[in-house]
Design a protein around this motif. Structure first.
Motif, short mmCIF file in Angstrom:
data_model
loop_
_atom_site.label_atom_id
_atom_site.label_comp_id
_atom_site.label_asym_id
_atom_site.label_seq_id
_atom_site.Cartn_x
_atom_site.Cartn_y
_atom_site.Cartn_z
N VAL A 91 -6.22 1.41 -7.75
CA VAL A 91 -5.77 2.80 -7.76
C VAL A 91 -6.92 3.66 -7.22
O VAL A 91 -8.04 3.58 -7.73
CB VAL A 91 -5.38 3.26 -9.18
CG1 VAL A 91 -5.00 4.74 -9.17
CG2 VAL A 91 -4.23 2.42 -9.72
N LYS A 113 0.85 -1.19 0.00
CA LYS A 113 0.00 0.00 0.00
C LYS A 113 0.89 1.23 0.00
O LYS A 113 1.83 1.34 0.79
CB LYS A 113 -0.91 0.01 1.23
CG LYS A 113 -1.78 1.25 1.37
CD LYS A 113 -2.57 1.19 2.68
CE LYS A 113 -3.36 2.45 2.93
NZ LYS A 113 -4.07 2.42 4.23
N THR A 142 4.00 0.48 -8.19
CA THR A 142 3.64 1.79 -7.67
C THR A 142 4.25 2.91 -8.50
O THR A 142 3.56 3.89 -8.85
CB THR A 142 4.10 1.92 -6.20
OG1 THR A 142 3.46 0.91 -5.42
CG2 THR A 142 3.77 3.28 -5.63
N LEU A 179 -4.27 -4.32 -13.22
CA LEU A 179 -5.24 -3.32 -12.78
C LEU A 179 -6.62 -3.96 -12.64
O LEU A 179 -7.15 -4.54 -13.60
CB LEU A 179 -5.30 -2.15 -13.76
CG LEU A 179 -6.19 -0.97 -13.33
CD1 LEU A 179 -5.60 -0.28 -12.11
CD2 LEU A 179 -6.36 0.03 -14.47
N VAL A 206 -4.29 -4.94 -8.67
CA VAL A 206 -3.92 -3.57 -8.33
C VAL A 206 -5.17 -2.69 -8.22
O VAL A 206 -6.07 -2.77 -9.07
CB VAL A 206 -2.97 -2.97 -9.39
CG1 VAL A 206 -2.65 -1.50 -9.07
CG2 VAL A 206 -1.69 -3.79 -9.49
N ILE A 212 -2.41 3.55 -3.71
CA ILE A 212 -2.27 2.37 -4.57
C ILE A 212 -2.17 1.15 -3.65
O ILE A 212 -1.35 1.11 -2.74
CB ILE A 212 -1.01 2.46 -5.45
CG1 ILE A 212 -1.03 3.75 -6.28
CG2 ILE A 212 -0.88 1.23 -6.35
CD1 ILE A 212 0.31 4.16 -6.81
N ARG A 213 -3.03 0.17 -3.90
CA ARG A 213 -2.98 -1.09 -3.16
C ARG A 213 -2.75 -2.20 -4.17
O ARG A 213 -3.34 -2.21 -5.26
CB ARG A 213 -4.28 -1.34 -2.41
CG ARG A 213 -4.75 -0.18 -1.56
CD ARG A 213 -5.86 -0.57 -0.62
NE ARG A 213 -5.33 -1.30 0.51
CZ ARG A 213 -5.85 -1.26 1.75
NH1 ARG A 213 -6.92 -0.53 1.99
NH2 ARG A 213 -5.32 -1.95 2.73
N ASN A 214 -1.87 -3.14 -3.81
CA ASN A 214 -1.62 -4.25 -4.72
C ASN A 214 -1.53 -5.55 -3.96
O ASN A 214 -1.03 -5.60 -2.83
CB ASN A 214 -0.35 -4.02 -5.54
CG ASN A 214 0.90 -4.12 -4.71
OD1 ASN A 214 1.14 -3.27 -3.87
ND2 ASN A 214 1.69 -5.15 -4.94
N VAL A 271 2.43 3.39 -11.81
CA VAL A 271 1.14 4.06 -11.66
C VAL A 271 1.33 5.56 -11.45
O VAL A 271 0.66 6.38 -12.08
CB VAL A 271 0.35 3.45 -10.49
CG1 VAL A 271 -0.91 4.26 -10.21
CG2 VAL A 271 -0.02 2.00 -10.79
#
Length: 448
Positions: free
Chosen positions: A204, A126, A160, A230, A202, A193-195, A163
């Motif tokens: 956004v 994150k 990250t 995404l 992902v 941003i969380r992945n 993005v």
């Protein structure tokens, strides 16, 4: 007389909880960023106060043998305070920090070596970036509100940076304004941003002060279309003053409202607002250590206090008879129930409320735990809760802590009431920082 600009030669005696070196000059602490314990250095004084001084490291005369080259070009950022200390030395330091704080409270128990990472970079799932006029996107400098424009951060997931680069280009191409704190005008305030480290999904989240136009929304999605994995694009509205990142209203622009990630074979749904551990690899290590110490039995009734989205609860469920999870944040309990369903687990019950209120109520209803795991916020546990645990007398109590000071305070109280301290294990959840996570096992022996 000492004054700003004076150069002094000092010996660094210890580190602050922020990772700054501490020397002593004329009976006052002198704080020196970037200096390590036992290093002798030439320091230029930058600030002199009645009770302390600040200085800038200018030259090392004798350096720590574990000192390494700085891996970050953004030296003003205060995020990775220990980046010039070799990683094995960081782990040893964190073990010693836990030993020292336990010793301060006259607590004796074996402290294991710190559980570290094989590769202590790119571990964060994150990222939260502030956005300011001029399409500056980055983090605040240490002890300031000055934004550092950051192109790449080596502790963030590699996706990250991609993005952020796309969003910066989108803002510049479409002339989308950034939020100005002084005028309270402008559009984009933050980027989150969380992945999913294991799933590759992902999310956004664009945090804005004002709604985007239809054209801006369309061009935003176009700008992100090549981001691998995404899954979700969210728009969060935040019109409040101050530094709060997320507002209360979130709209789905594209994809799904959640991403899925996994830990130790368990699936977790993660929304924009969900609490989910920042370092998934070390979260597995942390919870596996908690389970090892807890030694759950098939007939156990287990309490998971401050359970969040039910992460520990789900780890426990296949190993015990029943799990009761308690969390004050209602949205987290919704996520916890959803995660239990997602994993096909039915021997869990989740309660919304303060642990110090819900646990006494359950106990008064005859629900008694054999095993308790607590994972409180930094302030530690409420004494009402601790008193109920003493009355309940679970055979095993596992305390997961993100703050050694509040941990030691609570352990001291519990050991005076009949619990025995068996083992403590530090876990490195945030490499290159002073943060120390710990897992501690206590067993009930009864009042003497």
């Amino acid at each position: 007389m000492l004054k700003p600009g004076t150069r002094v030669t000092v010996l660094i005696k210890e580190l602050t909880d922020k990772g700054d070196g501490i020397a002593y000059l004329e009976g006052r602490p002198l704080y020196v960023a970037g200096a390590l314990v036992n290093e002798r250095a030439i320091v230029m004084l930058t600030q002199i106060k009645p009770n302390f001084m600040q200085g800038k490291l200018e030259q090392l005369i004798a350096s720590d043998p574990q000192r390494q080259a700085d891996f970050c070009i953004y030296q003003a950022c205060g995020g990775c305070q220990l980046r010039v200390l070799g990683y094995q030395a960081q782990l040893a330091l964190k073990q010693q920090l836990l030993i020292d704080v336990l010793h301060t409270h006259q607590l004796a128990c074996p402290v294991a070596s710190t559980l570290g990472m094989a590769e202590p970079f790119h571990y964060r799932n994150k990222a939260q970036y502030a956005v300011r006029p001029g399409a500056q996107i980055g983090f605040y400098a240490k002890l300031s509100h000055q934004l550092i424009d950051i192109k790449e951060c080596v502790v963030q997931a590699p996706i990250t940076s991609l993005v952020v680069a796309q969003l910066k280009l989108w803002m510049q191409t479409e002339t989308v304004s950034a939020y100005n704190e002084l005028t309270e005008q402008g559009c984009v305030r933050h980027i989150m941003i969380r992945n999913g480290i294991n799933s590759g999904q992902v999310m956004v989240v664009l945090v804005v002060n004002e709604l985007l136009t239809e054209h801006e929304r369309a061009s935003l999605l176009l700008a992100l279309q090549n981001i691998v994995g995404l899954t979700s694009v969210m728009l969060n509205i935040n019109k409040a003053k101050g530094n709060r990142v997320l507002g209360d209203t979130t709209h789905l622009l594209w994809g799904k409202s959640e991403i899925i990630d996994s830990l130790a074979g368990l699936k977790f749904a993660i929304s924009a607002q969900s609490f989910y551990q920042i370092n998934p690899k070390q979260t597995e290590a942390l919870y596996q250590e908690a389970l090892r110490l807890a030694a759950p039995q098939p007939q156990d009734i287990a309490f998971d206090l401050y359970c969040g989205i039910g992460t520990i609860s789900l780890f426990l469920a296949p190993r015990v008879g029943q799990v009761y999870g308690i969390e004050v944040v209602a949205e987290a309990i919704v996520d916890a129930k959803k995660n239990a369903q997602l994993n096909g687990l039915s021997n869990l019950e989740f309660y919304t409320g303060k642990a110090e209120q819900v646990v006494p109520t359950l106990y008064s209803q005859g629900i008694k735990a054999d095993l308790v795991i607590v994972d409180p916020p930094r302030k530690g546990c409420d004494t009402t809760l601790l008193a109920t645990l003493v009355a309940m007398q679970p055979s095993r109590l596992v305390y997961v802590s993100c703050n050694p000071k509040s941990l030691a305070r609570d352990l001291e109280w519990l050991t005076h009431q009949g619990f025995t301290l068996e083992q403590a294990t530090p876990v490195d959840m945030f490499p290159h920082t002073m943060h120390v996570e710990a897992v501690v096992l206590l067993t009930w022996q009864g009042r003497k």
